[in-house]
Design an enzyme around this catalytic site. Structure first.
Site, PDB file in Angstrom:
ATOM      1  N   ASP A 196     -81.788  42.434 -15.346  1.00  0.00           N
ATOM      2  CA  ASP A 196     -81.696  43.650 -16.153  1.00  0.00           C
ATOM      3  C   ASP A 196     -82.713  43.553 -17.281  1.00  0.00           C
ATOM      4  O   ASP A 196     -82.662  42.627 -18.083  1.00  0.00           O
ATOM      5  CB  ASP A 196     -80.275  43.769 -16.719  1.00  0.00           C
ATOM      6  CG  ASP A 196     -80.024  45.077 -17.450  1.00  0.00           C
ATOM      7  OD1 ASP A 196     -80.942  45.588 -18.116  1.00  0.00           O
ATOM      8  OD2 ASP A 196     -78.894  45.586 -17.371  1.00  0.00           O
ATOM      9  N   HIS A 224     -81.261  48.208 -14.707  1.00  0.00           N
ATOM     10  CA  HIS A 224     -80.335  48.245 -15.833  1.00  0.00           C
ATOM     11  C   HIS A 224     -78.977  48.756 -15.379  1.00  0.00           C
ATOM     12  O   HIS A 224     -78.865  49.873 -14.877  1.00  0.00           O
ATOM     13  CB  HIS A 224     -80.916  49.156 -16.913  1.00  0.00           C
ATOM     14  CG  HIS A 224     -80.116  49.205 -18.180  1.00  0.00           C
ATOM     15  ND1 HIS A 224     -79.525  48.094 -18.731  1.00  0.00           N
ATOM     16  CD2 HIS A 224     -79.817  50.239 -19.009  1.00  0.00           C
ATOM     17  CE1 HIS A 224     -78.908  48.437 -19.845  1.00  0.00           C
ATOM     18  NE2 HIS A 224     -79.053  49.730 -20.031  1.00  0.00           N
ATOM     19  N   SER A 252     -74.437  49.786 -21.295  1.00  0.00           N
ATOM     20  CA  SER A 252     -75.467  49.416 -22.260  1.00  0.00           C
ATOM     21  C   SER A 252     -74.888  49.373 -23.674  1.00  0.00           C
ATOM     22  O   SER A 252     -73.952  48.617 -23.926  1.00  0.00           O
ATOM     23  CB  SER A 252     -76.637  50.393 -22.130  1.00  0.00           C
ATOM     24  OG  SER A 252     -77.825  49.840 -22.626  1.00  0.00           O
TER      25      SER A 252
END
Length: 507
Positions: free
Chosen positions: A449, A477, A222
């Site tokens: 995602d 995710h 991320s």
């Protein structure tokens, strides 16, 4: 007590402890690395004290802990210093080839506190080959942390529902955010102006040297992909094996990020509703569009009349969205979302949605927050980016977001209020992220995602000159450690041998 609108966030913390991606705004150009830092760092005596330091490891539970020293201000390496916390799980094979640095995202998530999570998702072969090293970037939890408000202040911050319908409501949000920022400066001091991503990436090169590695091997999820991309751009010749999973394109402006993430969560919510309505028990009637409409109406009702939760805290619409979005990070959380929506829609009970929201913010049952992730998130983003706070600009962006995400778009708008009165100057991002000369970098993207849309993995893989793209077709995710054997084998092979999969490989 200073408060901030819950909408300040553009992404949410996953229940499995993966992190936030962060909101990206129009870019300023950060200054170039300190002279000599990208090629022969130890040629500068002011830098040698950092690059030549010897880490003193102590036993802490099942791992080893140490602190590294870095400059407070990389433009003044001879000035004040701060410490970066590290936690190491030595290679189980006994003869490590080097260190694998990890970052769970955010900005603001603590890798130190989630090293157990990394030990679960990283394969045994990789753990046998590398020392697994977690570090908290500057300003985060164990590394000279940013501090702003007490737990009661965070409760108020996360629950507050701003009024975007009038200029007065927007002005109130700007002022409240300004109060929050000033509280951060009062409690944190000069560090607040130096927790930007570029400084954190420069710290990583000191960690590489202190760990004794010629090249840096890195696994970032991320926001960790932005941190990794920034390192690669600053130190391309020192890039080893980089896995950037759940990619964030650091060149996007705030409007593009808001629209992208809103569309991502809308798509994930649509997939959830489809799955829910196929089950025996679902509180959402009719077809998928009807189910999304029912969720939108729930947000509207809760905005007007917060729901009881069986505690002294009510479920506001800001908290309701945080709860819904938190459950969209992993498909395994969808049954819990069904339970939460059933209680909220059918029984007027906001208790389960509040529990989901609290898991997102890291709030414990006793009212304390486990880490400083909420404060660090804002501090880092307001240094990296300054979205426009002009009401006309924000309203135009909000209209575009609502068009692509009619159910959740309202929660991804007006982000410009967050940093409008931030009390330290913006640092900005880099002029280029091409990282010419870097070894192959593996970018991993998941097709649905919600927090880091797949299009960002595609664009980051084109932005980084040496990147190859690995695609996971699925929900949730990030991919490594939670998707399938195809992704696991490709990432493991790359980390163990340096052989990247063919660009465009799909799992």
């Amino acid at each position: 007590m200073p408060t901030r609108p819950a909408l300040r966030r553009c992404a949410l913390v996953a229940l499995v402890a993966l992190g936030l991606t962060g909101c990206v705004a129009p870019k300023h150009q950060a200054s170039s690395p300190t002279a000599g830092a990208s090629s022969s760092a130890t040629s500068d005596p002011a830098l040698a004290r950092y690059y030549d330091q010897v880490l003193e490891w102590t036993t802490c539970g099942d791992e080893q802990c140490a602190d590294a020293t870095v400059p407070l201000d990389w433009e003044d390496p001879g000035g004040d210093t701060i410490t970066i916390a590290l936690r190491r799980a030595p290679a189980s094979g006994g003869s490590p080839v080097g260190s694998l640095l990890v970052n769970p995202g955010g900005p603001g998530r603590s890798a130190i506190d989630t090293i157990g999570f990394f030990r679960q998702i990283v394969s045994r072969d990789v753990l046998a080959t590398y020392d697994l090293v977690a570090f908290d970037p500057r300003g985060v939890q164990h590394s000279s942390p940013v501090t702003c408000v007490d737990p009661a202040g965070l409760d108020e911050l996360t629950a507050w529902v701003p009024d975007w319908s009038t200029d007065e409501g927007i002005a109130e949000a700007v002022d409240r955010n300004g109060e929050f920022g000033r509280a951060c400066l009062d409690r944190t001091g000069p560090l607040l102006g130096h927790v930007d991503t570029a400084s954190a990436a420069r710290d990583m090169d000191v960690l590489r040297a202190a760990l004794g590695d010629e090249a840096l091997t890195f696994l970032g999820f991320s926001y960790g992909t932005e941190l990794g991309a920034t390192y690669a751009a600053l130190f391309p010749e020192r890039v080893g094996r980089f896995v950037l999973d759940g990619a964030l394109d650091p060149t996007l402006d705030s409007g593009q990020v808001a629209a992208g993430q809103a569309a991502g969560f809308e798509s994930a919510l649509r997939a959830y509703v489809t799955d829910c309505q196929a089950a025996a028990s679902c509180p959402l009637d009719g077809d998928v569009d009807a189910g999304l409409t029912q969720i939108a109406r729930m947000f509207d009702r809760v905005r007007a009349n917060p729901l009881p939760t069986g505690t002294d805290r009510e479920l506001t619409s800001s908290l309701a969205f945080s709860g819904v979005a938190a459950a969209l990070y992993a498909q395994s959380s969808w049954p819990l979302l069904t339970q939460a929506l059933t209680k909220a829609i059918d029984a007027g009970d906001g208790s389960v949605l509040l529990q989901l929201a609290d898991s997102y913010y890291g709030r414990g049952p006793d009212g304390t927050y486990a880490t400083n992730q909420n404060e660090a998130f804002s501090a880092i983003l307001c240094l990296d980016d300054r979205p426009s706070a002009d009401p006309a600009d924000m309203r135009a962006d909000a209209a575009e977001v609502a068009a692509v995400a009619p159910t959740v778009g309202q929660f991804f708008s007006y982000g410009g209020v967050s940093c409008a009165q931030w009390p330290v100057p913006a640092v900005g991002s880099l002029e280029s992220y091409e990282a010419q000369g870097a070894a192959p970098i593996l970018v991993v993207g998941t097709t649905n995602d919600p927090a880091t849309p797949y299009a960002w993995a595609q664009s980051l893989s084109k932005l980084l000159s040496s990147a190859v793209l690995l695609t996971f077709e699925g929900e949730g995710h990030t991919a490594y450690g939670r998707s399938n054997a195809c992704v696991k084998d490709a990432v493991d092979t790359y980390l163990l041998t340096g052989e990247a999969p063919a660009d465009g490989t799909t799992c």
